[in-house]
Enzyme design. Structure first.
Site, short mmCIF file in Angstrom:
data_model
loop_
_atom_site.label_atom_id
_atom_site.label_comp_id
_atom_site.label_asym_id
_atom_site.label_seq_id
_atom_site.Cartn_x
_atom_site.Cartn_y
_atom_site.Cartn_z
CG HIS A 42 -1.96 -1.07 1.19
ND1 HIS A 42 -2.99 -1.06 0.27
CD2 HIS A 42 -2.12 -2.19 1.94
CE1 HIS A 42 -3.75 -2.13 0.46
NE2 HIS A 42 -3.24 -2.83 1.46
CB CYS A 83 -2.35 4.08 -3.54
SG CYS A 83 -3.62 2.83 -3.85
#
Length: 251
Positions: A42, A83
Site C-alpha cells: 500500500h 497508491c
C-alpha cells in the site's frame, strides 16, 4: 518475513548493511552490476507502507543516493506498485545517480488490484505489476526498458504509469535487469477471474467482502458478509466525517 519486514531492514538490504532478523541476506552488488528492485504494498502521498510502519520518500531517496556514492551499481531500475507511488520520486529523485524509477500511479491517484481468486478469497495481483510481469515473460531478448514501459503504460488503463530519474537507462536491454529464463506464464492459473475485474486498492477489503457474500452457500453466511460490509462502510463514514471536521477547523 513477518516482523522483520520493516522500512529499516528494507533500506539495510538495499545498502548492504546488517539487518535485524530475517535471512540476513543483503545486496552485495558492485559498480559493474545492474540492479533491479520491485516493491509492492500500500502507499500514500510521500510514503509506502510496511506491515506495521511506513517508509517516507526522503529516506528512500537518501538510501539511493548513498548506494550510488558507495558504487553499489552501474545502473538501478526500481519498479513500485502502490497508491500514489509517483510521490515517492516526483521532484525528489535525481537524474544524476543512475537510477530509473517506474511507478504504478502518479503522485495523486490509486493503483488497482486485479484477478480475484475464489479459492484464496483475495486478489492475486495489481494491474501494473501483472502487466509488466506478463510482458517480461514474453522472452523478447531484444526488448528495451523503454519498450516495456510504453507497452505496460498503455495496458495499465486504470492508473497513470510514471517514470522518474535517469531516462538514459531506458535504452538498456530489459534482460540486463530481469532474467527471463525458466518463467511460467501468469495466465496459466485456472483460478483467475475471467472477467478481468479491477478494483481500487483502497476498496479491496469491501470488494473481497462482496465476493464472499455473492459466493455464500447459505443465508446465514450471506447475512454475515452483508453485515460486515455495512460495518466497514460505517467505519469509513466515521473517518470521512472526522477528516472533513479537521479540514474545516484548519481553514
Amino acid at each position: 518475513t513477518g516482523k522483520s519486514v520493516t522500512p529499516e531492514n528494507f533500506l539495510n538490504v538495499l545498502q548492504g548493511k546488517e539487518t535485524s532478523g530475517g535471512s540476513g541476506k543483503v545486496l552485495e552488488s558492485g559498480e559493474d552490476d545492474d540492479v533491479f528492485v520491485f516493491f509492492a504494498d500500500h502507499g500514500g502521498t510521500g510514503l509506502i507502507a510496511f506491515p506495521s510502519d511506513e517508509l517516507v520518500a526522503s529516506k528512500l531517496n537518501d538510501a539511493l543516493v548513498a548506494m550510488n556514492e558507495a558504487r553499489m551499481f552501474r545502473q538501478l531500475l526500481f519498479y513500485v506498485e502502490a497508491c500514489e507511488s509517483g510521490s515517492m520520486f516526483s521532484n525528489i529523485l535525481s537524474d544524476k545517480i543512475n537510477v530509473r524509477a517506474v511507478t504504478a500511479s502518479d503522485p495523486a491517484h490509486s493503483s488497482y488490484a486485479i484477478y480475484f481468486d475464489k479459492t484464496r478469497k483475495t486478489y492475486l495481483g495489481d494491474v501494473f505489476s501483472v502487466y509488466w510481469m506478463q510482458n517480461s515473460e514474453t522472452d523478447e531478448a531484444t526488448e528495451t526498458i523503454a519498450q516495456q514501459i510504453a507497452i505496460v503504460a498503455k495496458e495499465t488503463n486504470t492508473s497513470t504509469v510514471c517514470t522518474y530519474g535517469d531516462s538514459s537507462i531506458d535504452s538498456e536491454a530489459l534482460t540486463a535487469f530481469q532474467s527471463t529464463s525458466g518463467n511460467r506464464a501468469l495466465t496459466s492459473s485456472g483460478n483467475l477471474s475471467s472477467d478481468g475485474e479491477v478494483v481500487d486498492s483502497r476498496d479491496v477489503v469491501l470488494a473481497t467482502m462482496r465476493h464472499n457474500m455473492l459466493d455464500a452457500t447459505s443465508d446465514a453466511e450471506r447475512s454475515m458478509w452483508a453485515e460486515r460490509m455495512a460495518n466497514e462502510m460505517a467505519r469509513r463514514a466515521v473517518h470521512d466525517r472526522r477528516m472533513r471536521e479537521i479540514a474545516a477547523s484548519a481553514c
